[in-house]
Design an enzyme around this catalytic site. Structure first.
Site, PDB file in Angstrom:
ATOM      1  CG  HIS A   1     -23.996  22.861  14.250  1.00 53.31           C
ATOM      2  ND1 HIS A   1     -24.318  23.784  15.222  1.00 53.31           N
ATOM      3  CD2 HIS A   1     -24.598  23.292  13.107  1.00 53.31           C
ATOM      4  CE1 HIS A   1     -25.092  24.718  14.705  1.00 53.31           C
ATOM      5  NE2 HIS A   1     -25.288  24.447  13.429  1.00 53.31           N
TER       6      HIS A   1
ATOM      7  CD  GLU B   1     -22.613  24.527   9.483  1.00 54.68           C
ATOM      8  OE1 GLU B   1     -23.272  25.558   9.262  1.00 54.68           O
ATOM      9  OE2 GLU B   1     -23.116  23.463   9.904  1.00 54.68           O
ATOM     10  CG  HIS B   2     -22.107  27.943  13.711  1.00 54.47           C
ATOM     11  ND1 HIS B   2     -22.919  29.010  14.000  1.00 54.47           N
ATOM     12  CD2 HIS B   2     -22.935  26.946  13.303  1.00 54.47           C
ATOM     13  CE1 HIS B   2     -24.182  28.682  13.783  1.00 54.47           C
ATOM     14  NE2 HIS B   2     -24.213  27.422  13.372  1.00 54.47           N
TER      15      HIS B   2
ATOM     16  CD  GLU C   1     -28.224  26.590  14.219  1.00 57.29           C
ATOM     17  OE1 GLU C   1     -28.426  25.841  13.242  1.00 57.29           O
ATOM     18  OE2 GLU C   1     -27.083  27.023  14.520  1.00 57.29           O
TER      19      GLU C   1
END
Length: 419
Positions: free
Chosen positions: A47, A50-51, A127
């Site tokens: 993840h 992805e950021h 998040e």
């Protein structure tokens, strides 16, 4: 519509579906890796990558990435799941070269700057905090962890505070180098597209990806378990889990039909019994999740704290009654819902691009729509009943709650009732 699939010299599959009448297109890079492939110390790295790719590449700054796609009215985004990572663009057909170039840039040219990562680390932590403040979000992670205890498949996609804080640019770079291999990726485009052009652009921008496949993952098996999170909420959120099946299992479609008939809509057994007839829950539904070697069937409800016990008991009672078989009328409605979902997905070039990419990763072929519909229609009432009975017998119940859960019976009591 014409589907064409080619393979580059490095093993990357390139697929395109020309959809006459459209003036738009979607292109996505689908990667056969996600959070379930992470070693424990690097939990959250998929993840984080992805950021980080959106924070700048060697050819574009983060601002330039945003400005270039929006200057043509397009949309560029990505997401990480437990078994897949996707980078995609939706653009006007004439801007396909830019969309593909941006998608390729993200995974071939990321800078992975340390200062940018320190800033983005805070974004990911926010998040994570937001997810934990949303009970009907975090509860599914809690159920996943209980159902696949002690396994990567049971971990959340975001990571934990500790692992997010510990991740460094070199960890992200290692993940990229090891997992983003050409034979474990598919570039898929749908809409107003020309296959030869897509292949030429893919060769130019992705032909240099390393060949081979990503490392083998960690095998998963359903365990069952219990997780309770106490929060001062107005409602009690409850999820119940049972063993599911893999994508390739013969019971995939029968169990999908069962989950839909049980809690897939307002006419479903759970909605009618728990909400309409007794008013015990505002929201209640069920669905099936599937992975390469296992699966999870989930029932979710949001109910008042004082009604939670009755809601859970009635849910299990309804589930048990359903094992004796469902009427052909119920199964017809479930099949119709599933078929409608399939056909509606054919109307979106984004949905089709994703369907093509995901099926090539899973099955090394794109399953014709006619075959999917035939599998849904050919699942008999006995197939559905047998698949549901198999699910009950395959393993223990899983339970996760968020909010006041004093009245929700223990997992042992619920399992004894189910048995």
């Amino acid at each position: 519509m014409t589907l064409t699939v080619s393979r580059l010299a490095n093993g990357l599959r390139v697929a395109s579906l020309d959809m006459p009448g459209l003036e738009t297109a979607a292109v996505g890079l689908y990667v056969d890796t996600g959070s379930r492939f992470e070693p424990a110390p690097a939990h959250g790295v998929a993840h984080m990558l992805e950021h980080m790719v959106f924070k700048g590449t060697r050819r574009r700054s983060a601002r330039q990435i945003a400005e270039e796609i929006e200057a043509v009215g397009g949309h560029l985004n990505a997401y990480t799941s437990r078994d897949q990572t996707t980078f995609y663009a939706r653009i006007l057909a004439e801007d396909m070269p830019l969309g593909l170039d941006l998608v390729a840039d993200l995974i071939t040219e990321p800078v992975l700057d340390a200062q940018e990562m320190n800033r983005e680390r805070e974004v990911v932590l926010q998040e994570l905090s937001q997810a934990r403040d949303t009970p009907d979000d975090i509860i599914f992670d809690d159920l996943q962890e209980a159902a696949f205890a002690g396994q990567p498949l049971g971990r959340s996609i975001l990571g934990t505070e500790e692992t997010i804080q510990s991740l460094q640019p070199e960890d992200v770079r290692t993940w990229l180098d090891e997992h983003y291999r050409a034979e474990s990726m598919v570039l898929a485009a749908a809409g107003k597209v020309d296959h030869d052009t897509i292949v030429r652009l893919a060769e130019e921008r992705l032909g240099g990806l390393p060949s081979g496949k990503r490392p083998e993952g960690f095998a998963a098996h359903y365990t069952g378990g219990e997780a309770r999170t106490s929060k001062p909420l107005e409602q009690t959120h409850v999820t119940l889990g049972l063993p599911g099946v893999s994508y390739a299992d013969p019971d995939y479609y029968p169990l999908l039909i069962f989950a839909t008939a049980l809690g897939g809509g307002m006419s479903s057994r759970l909605f009618q019994a728990v909400r309409e007839e007794r008013g015990l829950a505002y929201s209640i539904y069920s669905y099936a999740s599937n992975y390469a070697e296992t699966g999870l069937t989930t029932i979710y409800m949001a109910t008042g704290p004082e009604a939670a016990g009755d809601a859970v008991s009635l849910t299990l009672e309804t589930l048990l009654r359903s094992l004796d078989g469902m009427s052909e009328e119920e199964l017809h409605r479930a099949r119709a819902q599933l078929k409608a979902s399939v056909f509606m997905g054919l109307e979106s070039c984004s949905g089709l691009s994703e369907q093509i990419g995901r099926q090539l990763l899973l099955f090394d072929r794109v399953i014709p729509t006619k075959e999917i519909i035939e599998r849904i229609e050919s699942a008999t009432a006995e197939d559905v009943r047998r698949a549901a009975q198999r699910m009950i017998e395959a393993g223990p119940l899983s339970l996760a709650t968020v909010g006041p859960s004093r009245i929700v019976p223990s997992l042992n009591k619920l399992q004894a009732y189910l048995s």
